[in-house]
Motif scaffolding. Structure first.
Motif, PDB file in Angstrom:
ATOM      1  N   GLY A 197       0.822  -1.203   0.000  1.00  0.00           N
ATOM      2  CA  GLY A 197       0.000   0.000   0.000  1.00  0.00           C
ATOM      3  C   GLY A 197       0.854   1.250   0.000  1.00  0.00           C
ATOM      4  N   LEU A 198       0.171   2.379  -0.063  1.00  0.00           N
ATOM      5  CA  LEU A 198       0.829   3.684  -0.021  1.00  0.00           C
ATOM      6  C   LEU A 198       0.817   4.188   1.413  1.00  0.00           C
ATOM      7  CD1 LEU A 198       2.021   6.121  -1.644  1.00  0.00           C
ATOM      8  CD2 LEU A 198      -0.307   7.039  -1.687  1.00  0.00           C
ATOM      9  N   LEU A 199       1.996   4.442   1.953  1.00  0.00           N
ATOM     10  CA  LEU A 199       2.157   4.958   3.308  1.00  0.00           C
ATOM     11  C   LEU A 199       2.346   6.467   3.204  1.00  0.00           C
ATOM     12  CD1 LEU A 199       2.318   3.668   6.154  1.00  0.00           C
ATOM     13  CD2 LEU A 199       4.792   3.656   5.887  1.00  0.00           C
ATOM     14  N   ALA A 200       1.510   7.225   3.908  1.00  0.00           N
ATOM     15  CA  ALA A 200       1.579   8.684   3.841  1.00  0.00           C
ATOM     16  C   ALA A 200       1.647   9.263   5.250  1.00  0.00           C
ATOM     17  CB  ALA A 200       0.376   9.244   3.094  1.00  0.00           C
ATOM     18  N   ALA A 201       2.668  10.077   5.493  1.00  0.00           N
ATOM     19  CA  ALA A 201       2.794  10.775   6.771  1.00  0.00           C
ATOM     20  C   ALA A 201       2.330  12.209   6.576  1.00  0.00           C
ATOM     21  CB  ALA A 201       4.242  10.748   7.254  1.00  0.00           C
ATOM     22  N   THR A 202       1.337  12.624   7.356  1.00  0.00           N
ATOM     23  CA  THR A 202       0.849  13.997   7.307  1.00  0.00           C
ATOM     24  C   THR A 202       1.104  14.652   8.665  1.00  0.00           C
ATOM     25  OG1 THR A 202      -1.420  13.781   8.164  1.00  0.00           O
ATOM     26  CG2 THR A 202      -1.016  13.045   5.910  1.00  0.00           C
ATOM     27  N   ALA A 222      -3.752   8.459  14.292  1.00  0.00           N
ATOM     28  CA  ALA A 222      -3.596   9.882  14.580  1.00  0.00           C
ATOM     29  C   ALA A 222      -2.222  10.165  15.181  1.00  0.00           C
ATOM     30  CB  ALA A 222      -4.699  10.351  15.538  1.00  0.00           C
ATOM     31  N   VAL A 223      -1.619  11.281  14.801  1.00  0.00           N
ATOM     32  CA  VAL A 223      -0.293  11.646  15.303  1.00  0.00           C
ATOM     33  C   VAL A 223      -0.263  11.769  16.824  1.00  0.00           C
ATOM     34  CG1 VAL A 223       1.401  13.547  15.364  1.00  0.00           C
ATOM     35  CG2 VAL A 223       0.577  12.667  13.181  1.00  0.00           C
ATOM     36  N   PRO A 224      -1.279  12.368  17.487  1.00  0.00           N
ATOM     37  CA  PRO A 224      -1.224  12.451  18.953  1.00  0.00           C
ATOM     38  C   PRO A 224      -1.134  11.099  19.651  1.00  0.00           C
ATOM     39  CG  PRO A 224      -2.873  13.968  18.106  1.00  0.00           C
ATOM     40  CD  PRO A 224      -2.441  13.117  16.957  1.00  0.00           C
ATOM     41  N   VAL A 276       7.187  11.222  10.266  1.00  0.00           N
ATOM     42  CA  VAL A 276       6.338  10.849  11.399  1.00  0.00           C
ATOM     43  C   VAL A 276       6.888  11.454  12.688  1.00  0.00           C
ATOM     44  CG1 VAL A 276       5.539   8.921  12.834  1.00  0.00           C
ATOM     45  CG2 VAL A 276       5.473   8.732  10.338  1.00  0.00           C
ATOM     46  N   ASN A 277       8.186  11.327  12.910  1.00  0.00           N
ATOM     47  CA  ASN A 277       8.788  11.897  14.118  1.00  0.00           C
ATOM     48  C   ASN A 277       8.697  13.420  14.129  1.00  0.00           C
ATOM     49  OD1 ASN A 277       9.590   9.480  15.412  1.00  0.00           O
ATOM     50  ND2 ASN A 277      11.348   9.310  14.064  1.00  0.00           N
ATOM     51  N   PHE A 278       8.822  14.027  12.961  1.00  0.00           N
ATOM     52  CA  PHE A 278       8.651  15.469  12.861  1.00  0.00           C
ATOM     53  C   PHE A 278       7.245  15.878  13.279  1.00  0.00           C
ATOM     54  CE2 PHE A 278       7.027  18.967  10.238  1.00  0.00           C
ATOM     55  CZ  PHE A 278       7.855  19.996  10.636  1.00  0.00           C
ATOM     56  N   ALA A 279       6.239  15.152  12.782  1.00  0.00           N
ATOM     57  CA  ALA A 279       4.852  15.471  13.116  1.00  0.00           C
ATOM     58  C   ALA A 279       4.570  15.276  14.599  1.00  0.00           C
ATOM     59  CB  ALA A 279       3.911  14.601  12.278  1.00  0.00           C
ATOM     60  N   VAL A 280       5.173  14.224  15.197  1.00  0.00           N
ATOM     61  CA  VAL A 280       4.985  13.971  16.628  1.00  0.00           C
ATOM     62  C   VAL A 280       5.575  15.105  17.454  1.00  0.00           C
ATOM     63  CG1 VAL A 280       5.644  12.457  18.544  1.00  0.00           C
ATOM     64  CG2 VAL A 280       4.861  11.469  16.385  1.00  0.00           C
ATOM     65  N   ARG A 281       6.796  15.522  17.125  1.00  0.00           N
ATOM     66  CA  ARG A 281       7.438  16.612  17.884  1.00  0.00           C
ATOM     67  C   ARG A 281       6.722  17.939  17.658  1.00  0.00           C
ATOM     68  NH1 ARG A 281      12.001  13.436  16.554  1.00  0.00           N
ATOM     69  NH2 ARG A 281      13.151  12.788  18.410  1.00  0.00           N
ATOM     70  N   ARG A 282       6.263  18.149  16.451  1.00  0.00           N
ATOM     71  CA  ARG A 282       5.527  19.388  16.153  1.00  0.00           C
ATOM     72  C   ARG A 282       4.240  19.443  16.950  1.00  0.00           C
ATOM     73  NH1 ARG A 282       1.463  20.546  12.453  1.00  0.00           N
ATOM     74  NH2 ARG A 282       1.407  22.710  11.716  1.00  0.00           N
ATOM     75  N   GLN A 283       3.545  18.322  17.040  1.00  0.00           N
ATOM     76  CA  GLN A 283       2.299  18.268  17.801  1.00  0.00           C
ATOM     77  C   GLN A 283       2.565  18.551  19.277  1.00  0.00           C
ATOM     78  OE1 GLN A 283      -0.639  17.168  16.140  1.00  0.00           O
ATOM     79  NE2 GLN A 283      -1.945  17.561  17.913  1.00  0.00           N
ATOM     80  N   ALA A 284       3.665  17.997  19.791  1.00  0.00           N
ATOM     81  CA  ALA A 284       3.986  18.189  21.204  1.00  0.00           C
ATOM     82  C   ALA A 284       4.433  19.610  21.491  1.00  0.00           C
ATOM     83  CB  ALA A 284       5.068  17.205  21.627  1.00  0.00           C
ATOM     84  N   ALA A 285       5.077  20.252  20.501  1.00  0.00           N
ATOM     85  CA  ALA A 285       5.624  21.590  20.723  1.00  0.00           C
ATOM     86  C   ALA A 285       4.578  22.681  20.585  1.00  0.00           C
ATOM     87  CB  ALA A 285       6.769  21.853  19.747  1.00  0.00           C
ATOM     88  N   ASP A 286       3.541  22.462  19.785  1.00  0.00           N
ATOM     89  CA  ASP A 286       2.536  23.496  19.564  1.00  0.00           C
ATOM     90  C   ASP A 286       1.846  23.859  20.866  1.00  0.00           C
ATOM     91  OD1 ASP A 286       3.029  23.775  16.942  1.00  0.00           O
ATOM     92  OD2 ASP A 286       1.269  22.706  16.212  1.00  0.00           O
ATOM     93  N   GLY A 287       1.944  25.118  21.232  1.00  0.00           N
ATOM     94  CA  GLY A 287       1.262  25.605  22.423  1.00  0.00           C
ATOM     95  C   GLY A 287       1.970  25.319  23.715  1.00  0.00           C
ATOM     96  N   ALA A 288       3.130  24.654  23.660  1.00  0.00           N
ATOM     97  CA  ALA A 288       3.843  24.341  24.895  1.00  0.00           C
ATOM     98  C   ALA A 288       4.557  25.584  25.398  1.00  0.00           C
ATOM     99  CB  ALA A 288       4.853  23.217  24.646  1.00  0.00           C
ATOM    100  N   ALA A 289       4.539  25.783  26.698  1.00  0.00           N
ATOM    101  CA  ALA A 289       5.230  26.920  27.306  1.00  0.00           C
ATOM    102  C   ALA A 289       6.629  26.497  27.690  1.00  0.00           C
ATOM    103  CB  ALA A 289       4.468  27.409  28.531  1.00  0.00           C
ATOM    104  N   GLY A 290       7.626  27.207  27.209  1.00  0.00           N
ATOM    105  CA  GLY A 290       9.010  26.856  27.508  1.00  0.00           C
ATOM    106  C   GLY A 290       9.707  27.964  28.255  1.00  0.00           C
ATOM    107  N   PRO A 291      10.895  27.704  28.757  1.00  0.00           N
ATOM    108  CA  PRO A 291      11.641  28.724  29.490  1.00  0.00           C
ATOM    109  C   PRO A 291      12.085  29.845  28.565  1.00  0.00           C
ATOM    110  CG  PRO A 291      13.008  26.801  29.098  1.00  0.00           C
ATOM    111  CD  PRO A 291      11.625  26.435  28.650  1.00  0.00           C
TER     112      PRO A 291
END
Length: 331
Positions: A197-202, A222-224, A276-291
Protein backbone atom coordinates in the motif's frame (compact mmCIF):
# COMPACT_ATOMS: atom_id res chain seq x y z
CA UNK A 1 37.95 45.97 10.41
CA UNK A 2 35.84 48.90 11.46
CA UNK A 3 37.42 52.28 11.85
CA UNK A 4 37.83 53.24 15.48
CA UNK A 5 36.13 56.55 16.14
CA UNK A 6 37.77 59.07 18.39
CA UNK A 7 35.73 60.01 21.42
CA UNK A 8 35.58 63.29 23.24
CA UNK A 9 37.55 63.72 26.46
CA UNK A 10 35.72 62.84 29.62
CA UNK A 11 36.16 62.35 33.30
CA UNK A 12 35.73 58.93 34.87
CA UNK A 13 36.69 55.42 33.92
CA UNK A 14 33.54 54.27 32.07
CA UNK A 15 32.04 56.42 29.37
CA UNK A 16 28.99 56.05 27.11
CA UNK A 17 28.68 58.10 23.98
CA UNK A 18 26.60 57.96 20.85
CA UNK A 19 28.02 57.52 17.35
CA UNK A 20 25.53 57.44 14.50
CA UNK A 21 22.70 56.58 16.86
CA UNK A 22 24.59 53.66 18.41
CA UNK A 23 25.62 53.75 22.06
CA UNK A 24 29.29 52.88 22.49
CA UNK A 25 30.50 51.85 25.93
CA UNK A 26 34.13 52.41 26.79
CA UNK A 27 36.18 51.34 29.81
CA UNK A 28 39.62 52.86 30.36
CA UNK A 29 42.14 51.10 32.55
CA UNK A 30 45.83 51.79 33.20
CA UNK A 31 46.80 49.12 30.64
CA UNK A 32 44.06 49.15 28.01
CA UNK A 33 40.99 50.82 26.54
CA UNK A 34 38.09 48.41 26.08
CA UNK A 35 35.37 49.62 23.73
CA UNK A 36 32.04 47.93 22.89
CA UNK A 37 29.60 49.19 20.28
CA UNK A 38 28.33 48.76 16.74
CA UNK A 39 28.50 45.00 17.14
CA UNK A 40 32.25 44.93 17.78
CA UNK A 41 34.64 44.65 20.70
CA UNK A 42 37.87 46.61 20.48
CA UNK A 43 40.84 46.66 22.83
CA UNK A 44 43.40 49.46 22.46
CA UNK A 45 46.63 50.19 24.23
CA UNK A 46 46.43 53.57 25.94
CA UNK A 47 48.39 56.37 24.38
CA UNK A 48 48.22 58.84 21.55
CA UNK A 49 48.63 56.18 18.84
CA UNK A 50 45.83 53.99 20.16
CA UNK A 51 47.44 50.75 18.99
CA UNK A 52 44.76 48.16 18.39
CA UNK A 53 45.26 44.90 20.26
CA UNK A 54 41.93 43.32 19.32
CA UNK A 55 39.09 44.32 17.00
CA UNK A 56 36.51 41.60 16.35
CA UNK A 57 32.77 41.32 15.71
CA UNK A 58 30.74 40.11 18.70
CA UNK A 59 29.80 36.95 16.78
CA UNK A 60 33.47 35.87 16.95
CA UNK A 61 33.48 35.91 20.77
CA UNK A 62 32.81 32.86 22.90
CA UNK A 63 32.43 34.71 26.20
CA UNK A 64 33.80 37.56 28.30
CA UNK A 65 34.22 37.20 32.04
CA UNK A 66 35.62 38.98 35.07
CA UNK A 67 38.21 36.92 36.93
CA UNK A 68 40.60 37.28 39.86
CA UNK A 69 43.98 35.72 39.19
CA UNK A 70 46.24 33.92 41.65
CA UNK A 71 48.24 37.13 42.15
CA UNK A 72 44.97 38.84 43.26
CA UNK A 73 44.83 40.96 40.12
CA UNK A 74 41.39 41.51 38.58
CA UNK A 75 41.16 40.99 34.81
CA UNK A 76 38.54 40.96 32.10
CA UNK A 77 39.13 37.76 30.12
CA UNK A 78 38.08 37.77 26.47
CA UNK A 79 37.62 34.35 24.86
CA UNK A 80 37.45 34.08 21.08
CA UNK A 81 35.23 31.47 19.48
CA UNK A 82 37.72 30.32 16.89
CA UNK A 83 41.35 29.26 17.55
CA UNK A 84 42.80 32.11 15.52
CA UNK A 85 46.41 32.85 16.51
CA UNK A 86 45.84 36.54 17.22
CA UNK A 87 47.70 36.68 20.52
CA UNK A 88 51.45 36.08 20.20
CA UNK A 89 50.80 33.02 18.05
CA UNK A 90 48.86 31.20 20.80
CA UNK A 91 45.34 29.93 19.99
CA UNK A 92 43.03 32.42 21.68
CA UNK A 93 40.38 29.88 22.63
CA UNK A 94 42.83 28.38 25.14
CA UNK A 95 44.57 31.57 26.23
CA UNK A 96 42.08 34.42 26.68
CA UNK A 97 43.09 38.00 26.19
CA UNK A 98 43.36 39.54 29.69
CA UNK A 99 42.58 43.19 30.31
CA UNK A 100 43.94 44.25 33.70
CA UNK A 101 41.66 46.56 35.69
CA UNK A 102 41.92 48.30 39.03
CA UNK A 103 39.87 47.17 42.03
CA UNK A 104 37.74 50.31 41.94
CA UNK A 105 36.89 49.63 38.28
CA UNK A 106 35.11 46.35 39.09
CA UNK A 107 31.53 47.78 39.12
CA UNK A 108 32.04 49.45 35.74
CA UNK A 109 33.70 46.30 34.38
CA UNK A 110 30.78 44.14 35.52
CA UNK A 111 28.39 46.34 33.58
CA UNK A 112 30.30 46.18 30.33
CA UNK A 113 30.97 42.42 30.67
CA UNK A 114 27.23 41.77 31.12
CA UNK A 115 26.44 43.98 28.14
CA UNK A 116 28.90 42.13 25.90
CA UNK A 117 27.72 38.67 27.01
CA UNK A 118 24.09 39.64 26.40
CA UNK A 119 24.98 40.58 22.83
CA UNK A 120 27.00 37.39 22.38
CA UNK A 121 23.94 35.34 23.31
CA UNK A 122 21.75 37.43 21.01
CA UNK A 123 24.04 36.72 18.06
CA UNK A 124 24.20 32.99 18.84
CA UNK A 125 20.45 32.44 19.02
CA UNK A 126 19.19 32.10 15.47
CA UNK A 127 15.49 31.45 15.10
CA UNK A 128 14.75 28.65 12.67
CA UNK A 129 11.87 29.77 10.50
CA UNK A 130 9.07 27.21 10.62
CA UNK A 131 8.24 25.65 7.24
CA UNK A 132 5.00 26.75 5.64
CA UNK A 133 2.71 23.81 6.35
CA UNK A 134 -0.50 25.55 5.33
CA UNK A 135 -2.59 22.88 3.55
CA UNK A 136 -3.04 23.95 -0.09
CA UNK A 137 -6.46 24.14 -1.67
CA UNK A 138 -7.24 21.25 -4.02
CA UNK A 139 -7.44 21.72 -7.76
CA UNK A 140 -10.23 19.80 -9.44
CA UNK A 141 -9.73 17.84 -12.63
CA UNK A 142 -11.25 14.90 -14.51
CA UNK A 143 -9.97 12.38 -11.95
CA UNK A 144 -11.04 14.46 -8.95
CA UNK A 145 -9.17 16.72 -6.53
CA UNK A 146 -5.39 17.13 -6.66
CA UNK A 147 -3.38 18.65 -3.82
CA UNK A 148 0.02 20.28 -4.37
CA UNK A 149 1.49 18.84 -1.15
CA UNK A 150 0.44 15.33 -2.19
CA UNK A 151 1.99 15.77 -5.64
CA UNK A 152 5.29 17.03 -4.17
CA UNK A 153 5.51 14.12 -1.73
CA UNK A 154 4.72 11.57 -4.46
CA UNK A 155 7.36 13.06 -6.80
CA UNK A 156 10.03 12.48 -4.12
CA UNK A 157 9.00 8.84 -3.93
CA UNK A 158 10.42 6.13 -6.17
CA UNK A 159 7.90 5.83 -9.06
CA UNK A 160 5.48 2.90 -8.89
CA UNK A 161 2.69 2.43 -11.44
CA UNK A 162 0.59 0.43 -9.00
CA UNK A 163 0.48 3.42 -6.65
CA UNK A 164 -1.62 5.59 -8.97
CA UNK A 165 -4.97 4.51 -7.56
CA UNK A 166 -3.73 5.02 -3.99
CA UNK A 167 -2.39 8.49 -4.84
CA UNK A 168 -5.81 9.39 -6.29
CA UNK A 169 -7.43 8.13 -3.09
CA UNK A 170 -4.94 10.07 -0.94
CA UNK A 171 -5.91 13.29 -2.70
CA UNK A 172 -9.50 12.57 -1.62
CA UNK A 173 -8.66 11.44 1.92
CA UNK A 174 -6.56 14.41 3.03
CA UNK A 175 -8.46 17.00 5.01
CA UNK A 176 -8.17 20.81 4.89
CA UNK A 177 -6.47 20.65 8.33
CA UNK A 178 -3.50 18.44 7.42
CA UNK A 179 -0.41 18.74 5.26
CA UNK A 180 1.11 15.71 3.52
CA UNK A 181 4.82 15.46 4.37
CA UNK A 182 6.11 12.24 2.78
CA UNK A 183 4.88 9.10 1.02
CA UNK A 184 6.33 5.65 0.36
CA UNK A 185 5.27 2.25 -0.91
CA UNK A 186 5.35 -0.29 1.90
CA UNK A 187 4.06 -3.73 2.87
CA UNK A 188 1.89 -3.63 5.98
CA UNK A 189 1.79 -6.28 8.67
CA UNK A 190 -1.25 -6.86 10.91
CA UNK A 191 -2.83 -5.03 12.68
CA UNK A 192 -2.10 -2.18 10.25
CA UNK A 193 -3.31 -4.30 7.34
CA UNK A 194 -1.86 -6.89 5.04
CA UNK A 195 -0.21 -6.43 1.68
CA UNK A 196 1.22 -3.56 -0.33
CA UNK A 197 0.00 0.00 0.00
CA UNK A 198 0.83 3.68 -0.02
CA UNK A 199 2.16 4.96 3.31
CA UNK A 200 1.58 8.68 3.84
CA UNK A 201 2.79 10.77 6.77
CA UNK A 202 0.85 14.00 7.31
CA UNK A 203 0.96 16.60 10.05
CA UNK A 204 -1.99 14.91 11.79
CA UNK A 205 -2.13 11.27 10.65
CA UNK A 206 -0.24 8.25 9.40
CA UNK A 207 -2.23 6.73 6.52
CA UNK A 208 -1.87 3.36 4.81
CA UNK A 209 -3.89 2.96 1.59
CA UNK A 210 -3.96 -0.52 0.04
CA UNK A 211 -3.00 -0.94 -3.63
CA UNK A 212 -3.32 -3.84 -6.03
CA UNK A 213 -6.16 -6.10 -7.03
CA UNK A 214 -7.12 -7.22 -3.53
CA UNK A 215 -9.37 -5.63 -0.96
CA UNK A 216 -9.37 -1.83 -1.04
CA UNK A 217 -9.05 -0.33 2.42
CA UNK A 218 -7.26 2.41 4.35
CA UNK A 219 -5.79 2.37 7.84
CA UNK A 220 -5.08 5.54 9.80
CA UNK A 221 -3.34 6.41 13.06
CA UNK A 222 -3.60 9.88 14.58
CA UNK A 223 -0.29 11.65 15.30
CA UNK A 224 -1.22 12.45 18.95
CA UNK A 225 -1.47 8.69 19.55
CA UNK A 226 2.04 8.02 18.21
CA UNK A 227 5.02 7.94 20.56
CA UNK A 228 7.56 7.69 17.77
CA UNK A 229 8.79 5.85 14.69
CA UNK A 230 12.09 4.24 13.84
CA UNK A 231 13.70 2.63 10.82
CA UNK A 232 14.38 -1.08 11.26
CA UNK A 233 15.60 -3.94 9.16
CA UNK A 234 12.55 -5.33 7.40
CA UNK A 235 11.45 -8.75 8.57
CA UNK A 236 9.04 -11.49 7.48
CA UNK A 237 9.13 -13.41 10.76
CA UNK A 238 11.00 -13.13 14.07
CA UNK A 239 14.71 -13.44 13.36
CA UNK A 240 14.31 -13.23 9.57
CA UNK A 241 15.37 -10.38 7.29
CA UNK A 242 13.08 -9.48 4.40
CA UNK A 243 15.44 -8.92 1.47
CA UNK A 244 12.59 -8.63 -1.04
CA UNK A 245 11.50 -5.18 0.15
CA UNK A 246 14.66 -3.10 0.22
CA UNK A 247 16.00 -4.51 3.49
CA UNK A 248 14.49 -1.82 5.72
CA UNK A 249 11.17 -1.02 7.28
CA UNK A 250 9.45 1.22 9.81
CA UNK A 251 8.11 0.49 13.29
CA UNK A 252 5.52 2.88 14.71
CA UNK A 253 4.78 2.68 18.43
CA UNK A 254 1.61 4.05 20.08
CA UNK A 255 2.52 2.98 23.62
CA UNK A 256 0.43 -0.17 23.41
CA UNK A 257 1.44 -1.87 20.20
CA UNK A 258 3.96 -1.57 17.40
CA UNK A 259 2.85 -1.33 13.79
CA UNK A 260 5.39 -2.64 11.27
CA UNK A 261 5.73 -1.67 7.62
CA UNK A 262 8.30 -3.31 5.34
CA UNK A 263 9.83 -0.77 3.01
CA UNK A 264 10.08 -1.19 -0.75
CA UNK A 265 12.61 1.66 -1.14
CA UNK A 266 14.98 2.40 1.76
CA UNK A 267 15.24 6.16 1.09
CA UNK A 268 11.45 6.53 0.89
CA UNK A 269 10.96 4.59 4.12
CA UNK A 270 13.54 6.67 5.97
CA UNK A 271 11.89 9.91 4.80
CA UNK A 272 8.50 8.75 6.04
CA UNK A 273 10.05 7.76 9.38
CA UNK A 274 11.57 11.25 9.73
CA UNK A 275 8.25 12.81 8.75
CA UNK A 276 6.34 10.85 11.40
CA UNK A 277 8.79 11.90 14.12
CA UNK A 278 8.65 15.47 12.86
CA UNK A 279 4.85 15.47 13.12
CA UNK A 280 4.99 13.97 16.63
CA UNK A 281 7.44 16.61 17.88
CA UNK A 282 5.53 19.39 16.15
CA UNK A 283 2.30 18.27 17.80
CA UNK A 284 3.99 18.19 21.20
CA UNK A 285 5.62 21.59 20.72
CA UNK A 286 2.54 23.50 19.56
CA UNK A 287 1.26 25.61 22.42
CA UNK A 288 3.84 24.34 24.89
CA UNK A 289 5.23 26.92 27.31
CA UNK A 290 9.01 26.86 27.51
CA UNK A 291 11.64 28.72 29.49
CA UNK A 292 12.72 32.18 28.32
CA UNK A 293 16.30 31.00 27.86
CA UNK A 294 16.71 27.63 26.11
CA UNK A 295 18.31 24.81 28.04
CA UNK A 296 20.52 22.09 26.64
CA UNK A 297 17.61 19.69 26.12
CA UNK A 298 15.61 22.31 24.21
CA UNK A 299 18.57 23.23 22.04
CA UNK A 300 19.21 19.56 21.28
CA UNK A 301 15.54 19.17 20.34
CA UNK A 302 15.92 22.16 17.99
CA UNK A 303 18.93 20.45 16.42
CA UNK A 304 17.01 17.19 15.89
CA UNK A 305 14.11 19.14 14.40
CA UNK A 306 16.47 21.00 12.05
CA UNK A 307 18.05 17.71 10.90
CA UNK A 308 14.61 16.28 10.18
CA UNK A 309 13.55 19.39 8.25
CA UNK A 310 16.75 19.18 6.22
CA UNK A 311 16.17 15.52 5.42
CA UNK A 312 12.60 16.37 4.38
CA UNK A 313 13.85 19.06 2.02
CA UNK A 314 12.20 21.87 4.01
CA UNK A 315 15.57 23.52 4.72
CA UNK A 316 18.26 23.74 2.04
CA UNK A 317 21.97 23.09 2.63
CA UNK A 318 22.87 26.75 3.13
CA UNK A 319 20.08 27.32 5.66
CA UNK A 320 20.96 24.06 7.42
CA UNK A 321 24.58 25.12 7.92
CA UNK A 322 23.66 28.63 9.08
CA UNK A 323 20.88 27.57 11.45
CA UNK A 324 22.91 24.60 12.70
CA UNK A 325 25.85 26.80 13.63
CA UNK A 326 23.56 29.07 15.61
CA UNK A 327 22.04 26.19 17.56
CA UNK A 328 25.32 24.42 18.26
CA UNK A 329 27.01 27.62 19.39
CA UNK A 330 24.33 27.99 22.06
CA UNK A 331 25.03 24.58 23.59
Amino acid sequence: MATIMSCPPYRGRRHNYSAGGTVIVELRTPTAILRHGRGRLTVLRPGSDGERVLDVPIADLLKVRLNRRADDAVVIEIYLRYPTPVLTGVPADRTPLPVLIAEHDVPAALGIVDRINDQIMATQRIDVAAPDLTPPAPEWGKSGPTRADVERAVRRMAPRKEARSAVTALNRYVTPDEYVLETAIAVAAPPAGSGTGLLAATTTRLLFIAVGGGERYAHELAVPAILGARTVEARTAPGEIDTRHGGSGMDVNDGNRTLHFAGVDRADTERVTCAVNFAVRRQAADGAAGPADPGVSQLYAEWELLVERHSLGMVDDTQFQRYGRGILRSL
